[in-house]
Design an enzyme around this catalytic site. Structure first.
Site, PDB file in Angstrom:
ATOM      1  N   ASP A 126     -12.541  -4.863  -2.468  1.00  0.00           N
ATOM      2  CA  ASP A 126     -13.572  -5.896  -2.605  1.00  0.00           C
ATOM      3  C   ASP A 126     -14.882  -5.347  -2.054  1.00  0.00           C
ATOM      4  O   ASP A 126     -14.880  -4.473  -1.184  1.00  0.00           O
ATOM      5  CB  ASP A 126     -13.172  -7.166  -1.853  1.00  0.00           C
ATOM      6  N   GLU A 173       0.819  -1.207   0.000  1.00  0.00           N
ATOM      7  CA  GLU A 173       0.000   0.000   0.000  1.00  0.00           C
ATOM      8  C   GLU A 173       0.859   1.266   0.000  1.00  0.00           C
ATOM      9  O   GLU A 173       0.400   2.324  -0.433  1.00  0.00           O
ATOM     10  CB  GLU A 173      -0.926  -0.003   1.217  1.00  0.00           C
TER      11      GLU A 173
END
Length: 451
Positions: free
Chosen positions: A201, A15
């Site tokens: 998601d 990230e």
């Protein structure tokens, strides 16, 4: 403690990875931390600490708390991935939190609301100084950006537990495993905090055994999207004031919008009536963007007063406008904005912002709109270089820490006399004028102030 522009926090290396390219023109150096990874990025006056904590509420809050004892950032930003809880979200969308909730805290048996830790607020709303930058980025970015509530816990949200979460926290947009803990730390230290996450998601949209695969497959992609959103937010300039070019720090207000503010306050100061003449296109377009939150009648009157001030400056360059009058009229004017917009950075900006943009001098701002500054004593600060200002602040901070005293604006003048530097180094007023505020001056010095 050392003042820096920002601390950017991610749970995982993946990230954080996109920032190496985004800030490729910054110089990186490692910082010692008891766990995780920390790197400081420098460019000119800008300093950003990139902190990788590991996954989870405890890992994130522990490491951030440790660093907050060493650094004072203007803002803390959490970046990375999150699970989408709202059906309107799509993978890759950006969720920027405006309110942070603890997903697994439950002390309702003792009268607390769900998500509230005893002794803590029920939730952690975003700092008011970030309201305007967030609205601006949502309006201007080509990324799909959503603003709303974020819930955090140490449990990965799946289709089996999402129903309870949605029922307990109706309207929540996304879930992650760090943001609320980081928001609580930021609240403790009174530092603005914002979480910028890209959706990896959608909980419940797929079978639970496929969700982990979807998360892994999309992580690199969503990490880049989140990092890009963080960069766009940084370039708003209000919270971090990070440099983005060789010409100095990023600015939220353009030069044209500042000049329009001066015309507007000139008209207010001289009690002019609005005029409906045409403005130069750059002024009209700039002001229009900043006035979108006003009622139509207020917006029209404001534009008319900008026109009146513009014509007065052309017809009477000797017309006066003091910084004090400017700020007085600004205080009255901002009350016209809806109450939920009054936090943050409204147009017109304060006189300090105007001064900072025009070489540190109010007279230079007046000259930029064709007004003749009133004559007075010479600007003593002109005899000092930029290095002189930084040397003065740093010397004072070092001496203050040696004496275990807070480096305050008031004590600086005493220090000049005591060290026989009065007249040899810039005065406190000159320093504050140059940097816009005493706090900004200390930040520019960027000296580690730990004893």
């Amino acid at each position: 403690m050392t003042a820096i522009n920002a601390i950017i926090v991610a749970a995982m290396e993946e990230e954080m990875a996109p920032f190496d390219e985004i800030f490729s023109d910054f110089t990186f150096s490692s910082r010692r931390v008891p766990a995780g990874k920390a790197r400081m990025a420098h460019k000119g006056r800008s300093s950003i600490l990139f902190l990788t904590t590991g996954v989870g509420m405890v890992a994130a809050s522990t490491l951030l708390s440790w660093l907050m004892c060493k650094y004072t950032p203007r803002v803390i930003m959490s970046v990375g991935s999150a699970g989408g809880l709202d059906s309107k979200l799509a993978i890759g969308d950006i969720v920027i939190g405006t309110n942070y909730l603890h997903g697994t805290a439950d002390a309702t048996a003792f009268g607390y609301v769900r998500g509230q830790i005893p002794g803590q607020p029920a939730n952690f709303p975003i700092h008011e100084s970030l309201n305007a930058p967030l609205r601006n980025i949502q309006r201007s970015s080509d990324l799909p950006i959503h603003l709303g509530a974020v819930v955090s816990s140490d449990s990965f949200v799946t289709k089996d537990n999402v129903a309870d979460l949605r029922e307990a926290f109706p309207g929540v947009l996304s879930a992650d495993m760090e943001s609320q803990a980081l928001a609580q730390v930021a609240h403790t230290f009174d530092i603005p905090f914002v979480s910028v996450r890209s959706i990896s998601d959608i909980v419940g949209a797929e079978e639970s055994d496929k969700q982990a695969d979807t998360f892994t497959q999309k992580l690199d992609e969503v990490a880049k999207a989140a990092a890009r959103a963080v960069l766009e937010l940084i370039l708003q300039g209000d919270a971090t004031d990070v440099e983005r070019s060789e010409n100095g720090p990023a600015q939220h207000f353009s030069k044209a919008s500042l000049q329009a503010a001066l015309y507007f306050m000139l008209a207010q100061s001289h009690q002019l009536e609005p005029r409906m003449d045409d403005l130069p296109k750059d002024l009209h377009d700039e002001v229009g963007v900043y006035l979108e939150g006003l009622r139509p009648e207020d917006r029209q009157r404001t534009l008319g007063l900008v026109v009146s001030g513009y014509h007065l400056s052309k017809s009477d360059p000797s017309a006066g406008l003091t910084a004090k009058d400017y700020d007085s009229h600004r205080t009255t004017f901002v009350e016209h904005y809806p109450e939920d917009q009054r936090g943050g950075f409204l147009w017109p900006p304060t006189s300090q912002t105007v001064i900072k943009r025009f070489n540190g001098y109010w007279n230079d701002a007046l000259s930029s709109v064709g007004l003749m500054p009133r004559r007075g004593r010479g600007r003593g600060g002109l005899k000092f270089t930029a290095d002189d200002y930084l040397f003065a602040i740093r010397s004072y901070i070092v001496d203050s820490h040696r004496e275990r005293r807070q480096p305050s604006f008031n004590n600086y003048s005493t220090w000049l006399v005591d060290t026989d530097n009065a007249g040899k180094l810039p005065s406190g007023a000159a320093i504050r004028q140059r940097f816009g505020s005493w706090r900004e001056a200390l930040s520019a010095a960027a000296v580690d102030s730990t004893y």
